[in-house]
Motif scaffolding. Structure first.
Motif, mmCIF file in Angstrom:
data_model
loop_
_atom_site.group_PDB
_atom_site.id
_atom_site.type_symbol
_atom_site.label_atom_id
_atom_site.label_comp_id
_atom_site.label_asym_id
_atom_site.label_seq_id
_atom_site.Cartn_x
_atom_site.Cartn_y
_atom_site.Cartn_z
ATOM 1 N N LYS A 1 43.271 10.298 29.890
ATOM 2 C CA LYS A 1 43.229 9.641 28.748
ATOM 3 C C LYS A 1 42.600 8.129 28.414
ATOM 4 N N SER B 1 50.445 16.694 36.288
ATOM 5 C CA SER B 1 51.074 15.486 36.379
ATOM 6 C C SER B 1 50.927 14.481 35.137
ATOM 7 N N HIS B 2 52.020 13.811 35.027
ATOM 8 C CA HIS B 2 51.684 12.849 33.722
ATOM 9 C C HIS B 2 50.844 11.733 34.336
ATOM 10 N N SER B 3 50.693 11.485 35.490
ATOM 11 C CA SER B 3 49.874 10.623 35.990
ATOM 12 C C SER B 3 48.398 10.764 35.745
ATOM 13 N N ASP B 4 48.018 12.016 35.972
ATOM 14 C CA ASP B 4 46.704 12.556 35.713
ATOM 15 C C ASP B 4 46.487 12.487 34.048
ATOM 16 N N ILE B 5 47.392 12.917 33.238
ATOM 17 C CA ILE B 5 47.090 12.722 31.949
ATOM 18 C C ILE B 5 46.841 11.209 31.386
ATOM 19 N N ALA B 6 47.574 10.246 31.981
ATOM 20 C CA ALA B 6 47.329 8.916 31.650
ATOM 21 C C ALA B 6 46.091 8.443 31.809
ATOM 22 N N CYS C 1 47.452 19.784 32.257
ATOM 23 C CA CYS C 1 47.357 18.805 33.490
ATOM 24 C C CYS C 1 48.784 19.014 34.294
ATOM 25 N N GLY D 1 53.955 10.789 38.546
ATOM 26 C CA GLY D 1 53.622 11.681 37.435
ATOM 27 C C GLY D 1 54.396 12.982 37.415
ATOM 28 N N THR D 2 55.605 12.931 38.371
ATOM 29 C CA THR D 2 56.223 14.509 38.304
ATOM 30 C C THR D 2 57.563 14.285 38.009
ATOM 31 N N ASP E 1 47.820 18.294 27.786
ATOM 32 C CA ASP E 1 49.389 18.616 28.023
ATOM 33 C C ASP E 1 49.935 18.674 29.348
ATOM 34 N N PHE E 2 51.164 18.386 29.600
ATOM 35 C CA PHE E 2 51.729 18.446 30.718
ATOM 36 C C PHE E 2 52.269 20.015 30.902
#
Length: 371
Positions: A180, A172-177, A170, A315-316, A189-190
């Motif tokens: 999930k 961005s971290h926001s996409d991961i959240a 992914c 998420g960046t 994984d970021f």
């Protein structure tokens, strides 16, 4: 590490003039530099796009046409996935057991042909269901809005049907959240986007205008440009440049009464880089939190001051490197302050974390660990 690698691109990767193409183009180069023997597959459906410039980095390059909307209906998938289930592509992928990197949920309709039999990694450019919902909210055309709403619903179901242990890289971290929490995916994984911007080079001193850039064929970007024009820059007298592909007549009409506003339609890669470098403030509000806004990364690496909102950095690794505002009045106040503030070395220093996180060499190694 198996040296051969199939990369299936959702679009022709060249020229690298929008977010997804930039990521794909420079990813191919970085993976080739890491020792991979790349077989590149891409879908050719837009005039003026191909794989030019990547020939030295690939052992083979194959192009495919997307199926028409009607021809892809029997797939019972979202149009962006069903239209890419090409039989010749499937045949080539099944001819060996080399790992496969699928670019975007757009290519995930191919998964049933080989998932579980070999290494596969899905590159998630963003949560497409949420992205299409955002497009629908900002679209004025009734027909286009209905299409975006339908595609968003289909994508919601399609993404929910994917294997929960499917490895996803992914941006961005926001996409991961989101992936999930909403879908239950477990192997996320970021791995940031690959870009041509690998160092911080913003020039000292002051620029001569403020800049908004984006693909203006996308409704969200048109809305952002119009919002800035009408609610932030109108009446200030500060020079404002709007640059990007496909500037519509509606935006030209809105800009006409404002002599300090200049429109730059479909600039080349070199022209856009020059526009970013010479701006005093890169003003880049975002109306959604999905994916990574690569134009912000471009501005941070090549430009002076960068002004956005929380959605623009969600998420960046950009927090601390940009100026933030939310309302129109906050944007106007921040823009007027930054307009007078010369850019300096200590401001560049605050951005060094960006080049560490978005290192192509480092992120190619992380992708290789999955493949």
């Amino acid at each position: 590490m198996t040296h051969k690698l199939h990369i299936v691109c959702l679009d022709a990767p060249a020229p690298p003039d929008y977010g997804g193409a930039i990521d794909m183009y420079y990813k191919v180069k970085a993976l080739a530099a890491s020792g991979r023997h790349i077989v590149l597959h891409y879908f050719d459906y837009r005039a003026g796009r191909d794989a030019h410039g990547l020939e030295p980095f690939c052992t083979q390059i194959h192009r495919y046409e997307r199926k028409s909307f009607l021809a892809s209906l029997w797939e019972k998938q979202p149009y962006i996935t069903g239209s890419r289930n090409h039989p010749e592509l499937v045949k080539r992928l099944q001819s060996d057991k080399a790992p496969i990197l699928l670019e975007g949920i757009h290519c995930a309709g191919l998964l049933p042909y080989f998932y579980g039999e070999r290494k596969v990694l899905l590159r998630m450019h963003n949560d497409e269901a949420a992205y299409y919902a955002a497009l629908a909210r900002n679209e004025k055309s009734v027909v286009k809005r209905a299409y975006y709403q339908l595609e968003s619903r289909l994508l919601l179901g399609f993404q929910a049907s994917l294997p929960k242990d499917l490895p996803m890289a992914c941006v961005s971290h926001s996409d991961i959240a989101q992936l999930k929490q909403q879908y239950g995916f477990s192997r996320l994984d970021f791995i940031p986007s690959f870009t041509p911007w690998q160092s911080i080079e913003g020039a000292d001193g002051r620029g001569s205008y403020c800049l908004y850039q984006g693909n203006l064929e996308v409704s969200e970007n048109r809305e952002a440009a119009l919002w800035l024009l009408e609610h932030v820059f109108a009446g200030t007298g500060i020079p404002f440049v709007i640059a990007g592909k496909g500037i519509p007549e509606s935006l030209r009409a809105a800009a006409a009464p404002h002599p300090q506003v200049r429109l730059h339609n479909s600039p080349s890669e070199e022209e856009m880089d020059s526009l970013v470098r010479e701006a005093q403030v890169n003003v880049l509000p975002s109306f959604n939190t999905t994916g990574l806004k690569l134009k912000m990364l471009h501005a941070l690496c090549r430009g002076r001051h960068c002004l956005t909102n929380e959605a623009g950095i969600a998420g960046t690794a950009f927090a601390g490197a940009v100026e933030l505002a939310e309302s129109a009045s906050e944007f106007k106040a921040a823009m007027q302050r930054l307009w007078e503030l010369p850019f300096a070395a200590e401001m560049r220093d605050r951005r060094q974390i960006v080049t560490e996180v978005y290192s192509n060499e480092r992120n190619a190694a992380r992708l290789n660990a999955w493949l």
